[in-house]
Scaffold this active site. Sequence first.
Site, PDB file in Angstrom:
ATOM      1  N   LYS A 153       0.811  -1.222   0.000  1.00  0.00           N
ATOM      2  CA  LYS A 153       0.000   0.000   0.000  1.00  0.00           C
ATOM      3  C   LYS A 153       0.840   1.266   0.000  1.00  0.00           C
ATOM      4  CE  LYS A 153      -4.102  -1.938   2.253  1.00  0.00           C
ATOM      5  NZ  LYS A 153      -4.948  -1.890   3.474  1.00  0.00           N
ATOM      6  N   ARG A 171       0.801  -2.151  10.648  1.00  0.00           N
ATOM      7  CA  ARG A 171       0.033  -2.188  11.894  1.00  0.00           C
ATOM      8  C   ARG A 171      -1.447  -2.419  11.608  1.00  0.00           C
ATOM      9  NH1 ARG A 171      -0.396   2.977  15.830  1.00  0.00           N
ATOM     10  NH2 ARG A 171      -1.363   2.016  17.657  1.00  0.00           N
ATOM     11  N   ARG A 186       3.506   0.492  17.443  1.00  0.00           N
ATOM     12  CA  ARG A 186       4.446   0.194  16.364  1.00  0.00           C
ATOM     13  C   ARG A 186       5.593  -0.670  16.870  1.00  0.00           C
ATOM     14  NH1 ARG A 186       2.707   5.435  16.003  1.00  0.00           N
ATOM     15  NH2 ARG A 186       1.853   6.153  13.996  1.00  0.00           N
ATOM     16  N   ARG A 206      -0.121  15.971  11.622  1.00  0.00           N
ATOM     17  CA  ARG A 206      -1.224  15.660  12.543  1.00  0.00           C
ATOM     18  C   ARG A 206      -1.256  16.664  13.694  1.00  0.00           C
ATOM     19  NH1 ARG A 206       0.297   9.222  12.332  1.00  0.00           N
ATOM     20  NH2 ARG A 206      -1.010   8.683  10.521  1.00  0.00           N
ATOM     21  N   HIS A 256       8.822   7.788  16.594  1.00  0.00           N
ATOM     22  CA  HIS A 256       7.618   7.731  15.761  1.00  0.00           C
ATOM     23  C   HIS A 256       6.747   6.621  16.335  1.00  0.00           C
ATOM     24  CE1 HIS A 256       4.927   8.013  12.439  1.00  0.00           C
ATOM     25  NE2 HIS A 256       5.228   6.824  11.946  1.00  0.00           N
TER      26      HIS A 256
END
Length: 288
Positions: free
Chosen positions: A11, A76, A83, A144, A164
């Site tokens: 993806k 995930r 993560r 974000r 992260h």
Amino acid sequence: MTSLSVMGVGKIGGEVAYLASVLGIADEICLYDSNAALAHAQALDILHTGIDLSVSTDPDDISGADIAVFSAGIARTPDIKTRADLLSVNLPAADDCAAFLEGYSGVLITITNPMDANNYYLHRRCSIPRERCIGFGGQLDAARFSGYLGEYGIPGDAWVLGEHGEHQVPLFSTLPGDVPEDIRNEILGKMRRSSMEVIRGKGGTVFGPAWHIASLIRNVADNTHAVLPVSCVLDGEYGVSGCSLGVPARIGQSGIEEIIEWDLDAWEKARFMEAAAASCALCRRADE
């Protein structure tokens, strides 16, 4: 001319390859995936745009690329809480791709989670200088963060350092006004949950990460010298060594040109050191 290799073209990796093609960032692309049929299909799909570029699926071409992206492994899911829980399942993918990076002289961008640990692991496993190992995540976290600052009516540029993951560190001290600790903690909580909202709704994050990864690739390819939040292998900066962690860094064709050390306030520094401890612990597990 810029050549790009993408290792893992599901993806996100597939979307990154597509964006790098249609935006004119790369004119030579090598796609690799453990699922050879997927890599072939992605290559055909890009070629069917009619864009004038070279697309290869020969893994021998990876080591000759100016920029290599490591995006292979398991993503995930709603059942995976953090993560960091992906370390053991994604190290085999890192080892698989490391075999194609022997003597690699370009810039390596690591995406696969846990990104900080994987960036550090590939730096050591492939003997690539730390200046040429860039971990991606801070740009997405900052985007974000910017959205949440807008919700609270807080002006200023958004920066996120640290891990992260659960130990990300949004910077409030760089904003023009003082932000109370309770609001800081509220926003941090929202940030920690933000990716899971997308994962539950559509199975995984794609558009946001891919856009910012393509931007990072462009900054390397165009030698912009822009300062971005990226994960760097630290050797004393911010008082941390032996792990990779998100910090402000100047980015160019050679990779990380300069790690910039900003003064953090007490709230930020405490969380940054927590992030360092968490990242170092994961890096030691990866080294075992």
